[in-house]
Design a protein around this motif. Structure first.
Motif, PDB file in Angstrom:
ATOM      1  N   GLN A 129       0.778   8.440  -1.332  1.00  0.00           N
ATOM      2  CA  GLN A 129       1.018   8.527   0.106  1.00  0.00           C
ATOM      3  C   GLN A 129       0.531   9.837   0.716  1.00  0.00           C
ATOM      4  O   GLN A 129       0.673  10.054   1.922  1.00  0.00           O
ATOM      5  CB  GLN A 129       2.505   8.342   0.382  1.00  0.00           C
ATOM      6  CG  GLN A 129       2.962   6.903   0.289  1.00  0.00           C
ATOM      7  CD  GLN A 129       2.645   6.114   1.550  1.00  0.00           C
ATOM      8  OE1 GLN A 129       3.093   6.457   2.639  1.00  0.00           O
ATOM      9  NE2 GLN A 129       1.862   5.056   1.406  1.00  0.00           N
TER      10      GLN A 129
ATOM     11  N   LEU B 283      -3.810   5.291   3.674  1.00  0.00           N
ATOM     12  CA  LEU B 283      -2.598   4.504   3.866  1.00  0.00           C
ATOM     13  C   LEU B 283      -2.897   3.045   4.180  1.00  0.00           C
ATOM     14  O   LEU B 283      -2.069   2.169   3.946  1.00  0.00           O
ATOM     15  CB  LEU B 283      -1.758   5.112   4.989  1.00  0.00           C
ATOM     16  CG  LEU B 283      -1.286   6.554   4.785  1.00  0.00           C
ATOM     17  CD1 LEU B 283      -0.461   7.008   5.980  1.00  0.00           C
ATOM     18  CD2 LEU B 283      -0.492   6.703   3.497  1.00  0.00           C
TER      19      LEU B 283
ATOM     20  N   GLN C  52       1.887   2.850  11.417  1.00  0.00           N
ATOM     21  CA  GLN C  52       2.698   2.062  12.343  1.00  0.00           C
ATOM     22  C   GLN C  52       2.839   2.758  13.694  1.00  0.00           C
ATOM     23  O   GLN C  52       2.973   3.977  13.779  1.00  0.00           O
ATOM     24  CB  GLN C  52       4.095   1.824  11.751  1.00  0.00           C
ATOM     25  CG  GLN C  52       4.954   0.900  12.612  1.00  0.00           C
ATOM     26  CD  GLN C  52       6.265   0.527  11.946  1.00  0.00           C
ATOM     27  OE1 GLN C  52       6.403   0.623  10.732  1.00  0.00           O
ATOM     28  NE2 GLN C  52       7.233   0.106  12.743  1.00  0.00           N
TER      29      GLN C  52
ATOM     30  N   HIS D  16       2.261  -4.381   9.021  1.00  0.00           N
ATOM     31  CA  HIS D  16       3.688  -4.170   8.753  1.00  0.00           C
ATOM     32  C   HIS D  16       4.486  -4.368  10.038  1.00  0.00           C
ATOM     33  O   HIS D  16       5.612  -4.857  10.033  1.00  0.00           O
ATOM     34  CB  HIS D  16       3.899  -2.759   8.202  1.00  0.00           C
ATOM     35  CG  HIS D  16       5.308  -2.461   7.823  1.00  0.00           C
ATOM     36  ND1 HIS D  16       5.847  -2.871   6.625  1.00  0.00           N
ATOM     37  CD2 HIS D  16       6.295  -1.808   8.470  1.00  0.00           C
ATOM     38  CE1 HIS D  16       7.105  -2.483   6.562  1.00  0.00           C
ATOM     39  NE2 HIS D  16       7.412  -1.829   7.661  1.00  0.00           N
TER      40      HIS D  16
ATOM     41  N   CYS E 215       0.304  -1.921  14.188  1.00  0.00           N
ATOM     42  CA  CYS E 215      -0.230  -0.795  13.419  1.00  0.00           C
ATOM     43  C   CYS E 215      -1.659  -0.476  13.833  1.00  0.00           C
ATOM     44  O   CYS E 215      -2.399  -1.348  14.285  1.00  0.00           O
ATOM     45  CB  CYS E 215      -0.234  -1.116  11.921  1.00  0.00           C
ATOM     46  SG  CYS E 215       1.401  -1.256  11.172  1.00  0.00           S
TER      47      CYS E 215
ATOM     48  N   TYR F 112       4.447  -4.354   2.713  1.00  0.00           N
ATOM     49  CA  TYR F 112       3.547  -3.357   3.291  1.00  0.00           C
ATOM     50  C   TYR F 112       2.713  -3.946   4.422  1.00  0.00           C
ATOM     51  O   TYR F 112       2.512  -3.313   5.462  1.00  0.00           O
ATOM     52  CB  TYR F 112       2.653  -2.780   2.195  1.00  0.00           C
ATOM     53  CG  TYR F 112       2.074  -1.421   2.524  1.00  0.00           C
ATOM     54  CD1 TYR F 112       2.854  -0.278   2.443  1.00  0.00           C
ATOM     55  CD2 TYR F 112       0.740  -1.280   2.906  1.00  0.00           C
ATOM     56  CE1 TYR F 112       2.337   0.975   2.735  1.00  0.00           C
ATOM     57  CE2 TYR F 112       0.210  -0.041   3.192  1.00  0.00           C
ATOM     58  CZ  TYR F 112       1.020   1.098   3.112  1.00  0.00           C
ATOM     59  OH  TYR F 112       0.490   2.336   3.421  1.00  0.00           O
ATOM     60  N   HIS F 113       2.209  -5.157   4.213  1.00  0.00           N
ATOM     61  CA  HIS F 113       1.456  -5.855   5.265  1.00  0.00           C
ATOM     62  C   HIS F 113       2.157  -7.147   5.700  1.00  0.00           C
ATOM     63  O   HIS F 113       1.531  -8.016   6.293  1.00  0.00           O
ATOM     64  CB  HIS F 113       0.044  -6.190   4.799  1.00  0.00           C
ATOM     65  CG  HIS F 113      -0.850  -4.999   4.628  1.00  0.00           C
ATOM     66  ND1 HIS F 113      -1.282  -4.225   5.681  1.00  0.00           N
ATOM     67  CD2 HIS F 113      -1.396  -4.446   3.502  1.00  0.00           C
ATOM     68  CE1 HIS F 113      -2.062  -3.256   5.223  1.00  0.00           C
ATOM     69  NE2 HIS F 113      -2.149  -3.368   3.913  1.00  0.00           N
TER      70      HIS F 113
ATOM     71  N   ASP G 187       7.363   6.251   8.928  1.00  0.00           N
ATOM     72  CA  ASP G 187       6.360   6.661   7.943  1.00  0.00           C
ATOM     73  C   ASP G 187       6.404   5.700   6.760  1.00  0.00           C
ATOM     74  O   ASP G 187       7.475   5.340   6.272  1.00  0.00           O
ATOM     75  CB  ASP G 187       6.650   8.088   7.474  1.00  0.00           C
ATOM     76  CG  ASP G 187       5.486   8.704   6.724  1.00  0.00           C
ATOM     77  OD1 ASP G 187       5.115   8.159   5.657  1.00  0.00           O
ATOM     78  OD2 ASP G 187       4.951   9.730   7.187  1.00  0.00           O
ATOM     79  N   SER G 188       5.241   5.302   6.272  1.00  0.00           N
ATOM     80  CA  SER G 188       5.202   4.318   5.195  1.00  0.00           C
ATOM     81  C   SER G 188       5.793   4.833   3.885  1.00  0.00           C
ATOM     82  O   SER G 188       6.081   4.037   2.987  1.00  0.00           O
ATOM     83  CB  SER G 188       3.767   3.828   4.966  1.00  0.00           C
ATOM     84  OG  SER G 188       2.866   4.915   4.804  1.00  0.00           O
TER      85      SER G 188
ATOM     86  N   TRP H  91       9.646   3.810   5.149  1.00  0.00           N
ATOM     87  CA  TRP H  91      10.012   2.813   6.153  1.00  0.00           C
ATOM     88  C   TRP H  91      10.844   1.667   5.564  1.00  0.00           C
ATOM     89  O   TRP H  91      11.537   0.976   6.289  1.00  0.00           O
ATOM     90  CB  TRP H  91       8.804   2.287   6.891  1.00  0.00           C
ATOM     91  CG  TRP H  91       7.767   1.523   6.121  1.00  0.00           C
ATOM     92  CD1 TRP H  91       7.906   0.879   4.918  1.00  0.00           C
ATOM     93  CD2 TRP H  91       6.410   1.316   6.522  1.00  0.00           C
ATOM     94  NE1 TRP H  91       6.730   0.288   4.548  1.00  0.00           N
ATOM     95  CE2 TRP H  91       5.787   0.533   5.508  1.00  0.00           C
ATOM     96  CE3 TRP H  91       5.654   1.692   7.633  1.00  0.00           C
ATOM     97  CZ2 TRP H  91       4.454   0.140   5.575  1.00  0.00           C
ATOM     98  CZ3 TRP H  91       4.321   1.296   7.700  1.00  0.00           C
ATOM     99  CH2 TRP H  91       3.733   0.532   6.688  1.00  0.00           C
ATOM    100  N   GLU H  92      10.778   1.461   4.253  1.00  0.00           N
ATOM    101  CA  GLU H  92      11.537   0.374   3.638  1.00  0.00           C
ATOM    102  C   GLU H  92      12.783   0.975   2.991  1.00  0.00           C
ATOM    103  O   GLU H  92      12.702   1.764   2.059  1.00  0.00           O
ATOM    104  CB  GLU H  92      10.666  -0.339   2.607  1.00  0.00           C
ATOM    105  CG  GLU H  92      10.972  -1.816   2.456  1.00  0.00           C
ATOM    106  CD  GLU H  92      12.246  -2.062   1.679  1.00  0.00           C
ATOM    107  OE1 GLU H  92      13.126  -2.773   2.211  1.00  0.00           O
ATOM    108  OE2 GLU H  92      12.382  -1.538   0.569  1.00  0.00           O
TER     109      GLU H  92
END
Length: 387
Positions: free
Chosen positions: A24, A43, A47, A90, A93, A227-228, A280-281, A284-285
């Motif tokens: 990342q 990345l 988003q 996601h 984006c 992610y997508h 932020d990826s 984010w989860e």
């Protein structure tokens, strides 16, 4: 779920965390020559979100990895020279333009859906497309108005038509202007070599699963599919051919897959110390963040104020490869205000102070004020570190 073959590697939780940080862009020296565009390519997406506290999330993402890159520089990097486009991944984006062919499966799915429970007046869709062809890039307001004070989020027929054209791929968002989407024809905005829907659905998903695995470094089925926003069964159908390799991670309790390149060398280098956007990826989860960092985080902007625990836009603080606290920031003139600070312990104080000072300077503030620290006994040390 697909049967998982024997793992190619057995990772400790710490190894998985460091792999994820490097993938990342938070571990090792950033490629400053590649800049914002390099971060976007790495990345695979950034988003977008309407909330703006220190800055909007798509600005915070490259800042967190590169440091104090100018905000105008960030916008130019995204939106000039046909480098990127906005689409549904996601969430809404910014995507590298090279990803256009890989979203053909989603464009086809949108075209196959019913008409979004809203019938457009005959010719509205064609009129909007023709207007963009004749007049060039336009916002919905410039196309004839975005609101109608009726149903469907108060959208006008013009807004519905242009958003439908965006989903179908006839139209592309090429810029955000005052947070309004700027639309243009795909045939103008996407380079000819990329302007096609030649890849079948399976190949599109396979490539996106591979890209997600590379961007995450290592992840579970849910991590990579999310992610997508790929469906689980779509993931299962392509994972074997994706090039990602099965691994086990101590303590995860679920099968995982890794980018083979991420396993080829030990992650080394400098850690970033920074505030992170909740979008932020890296974080984010929620379940992945808890699994990797042992850190529970929730965006509370949409939680009623009396029920908030950490604040409206609490931003986790990354330091030394760990999440060491949270800051709920605001701005008052040239002062960055930390309305609420949460610290994981005394060792977090210097890192949080550094992150606050750097963020303040980046957004043009020359002072930092702390209003509340969840552990009051650490407040004097934090204020002293800021001074």
């Amino acid at each position: 779920m697909t049967t998982v073959p024997p793992p190619a590697a057995e990772l400790t939780a710490d190894e998985a965390r460091r792999i994820a940080l490097r993938a990342q862009g938070f571990l090792g020296a950033a490629d400053r020559r590649a800049g914002v565009r390099g971060i976007l390519r790495r990345l695979g997406q950034v988003q977008l979100d309407t909330i703006s506290v220190l800055a909007r999330s798509h600005e915070l993402v490259p800042y967190a990895r590169l440091g104090a890159v100018g905000r105008a520089t960030v916008e130019r990097a995204y939106w000039t020279e046909a480098h990127a486009f906005e689409y549904w991944s996601h969430a809404a984006c910014i995507l590298p333009v090279e990803e256009w062919p890989h979203f053909a499966f989603r464009r086809r799915a949108y075209r196959a859906r019913p008409q979004w429970h809203h019938d457009l007046a005959p010719g509205t869709y064609e009129k909007v497309v023709a207007q963009l062809r004749d007049e060039g890039p336009r916002t919905a307001t410039e196309l004839g108005g975005a609101k109608n004070k009726g149903e469907w989020w108060d959208w006008s027929d013009t807004k519905i038509a242009v958003e439908r054209a965006l989903m179908y791929g006839d139209v592309v968002v090429v810029e955000r202007r005052g947070w309004k989407r700027v639309y243009d024809l795909a045939e103008r905005a996407i380079p000819d070599a990329l302007l096609h829907d030649d890849l079948d659905d399976t190949e599109c998903v396979r490539r996106l699963v591979r890209q997600a695995g590379e961007a995450l470094g290592v992840g579970t089925r849910a991590d990579i599919a999310d992610y997508h926003r790929i469906k689980g069964e779509q993931f299962d159908a392509v994972i074997e051919a994706s090039g990602l390799v099965p691994v086990t991670v101590a303590g995860w309790g679920k099968p995982a897959w890794a980018d083979p390149a991420a396993l080829a060398s030990e992650p080394r280098g400098r850690h970033r110390t920074t505030l992170l956007s909740p979008f932020d990826s890296l974080i984010w989860e929620r379940a992945r963040t808890e699994r990797i960092f042992g850190f529970t985080h929730r965006l509370e902007a949409y939680v009623p104020k009396p029920k908030r625990v950490y604040g409206y836009f609490a931003m986790p603080v990354l330091a030394g490869g760990r999440l060491v606290g949270r800051v709920d920031p605001a701005r008052e003139g040239r002062t960055l205000v930390a309305r609420q600070v949460s610290l994981e312990g005394p060792k977090a104080v210097p890192a949080v102070a550094t992150a606050l000072r750097e963020a303040a300077e980046w957004v043009g503030c020359d002072a930092v004020k702390v209003e509340r620290v969840d552990t009051p006994e650490l407040a004097p040390a934090l204020i002293a570190a800021l001074d």
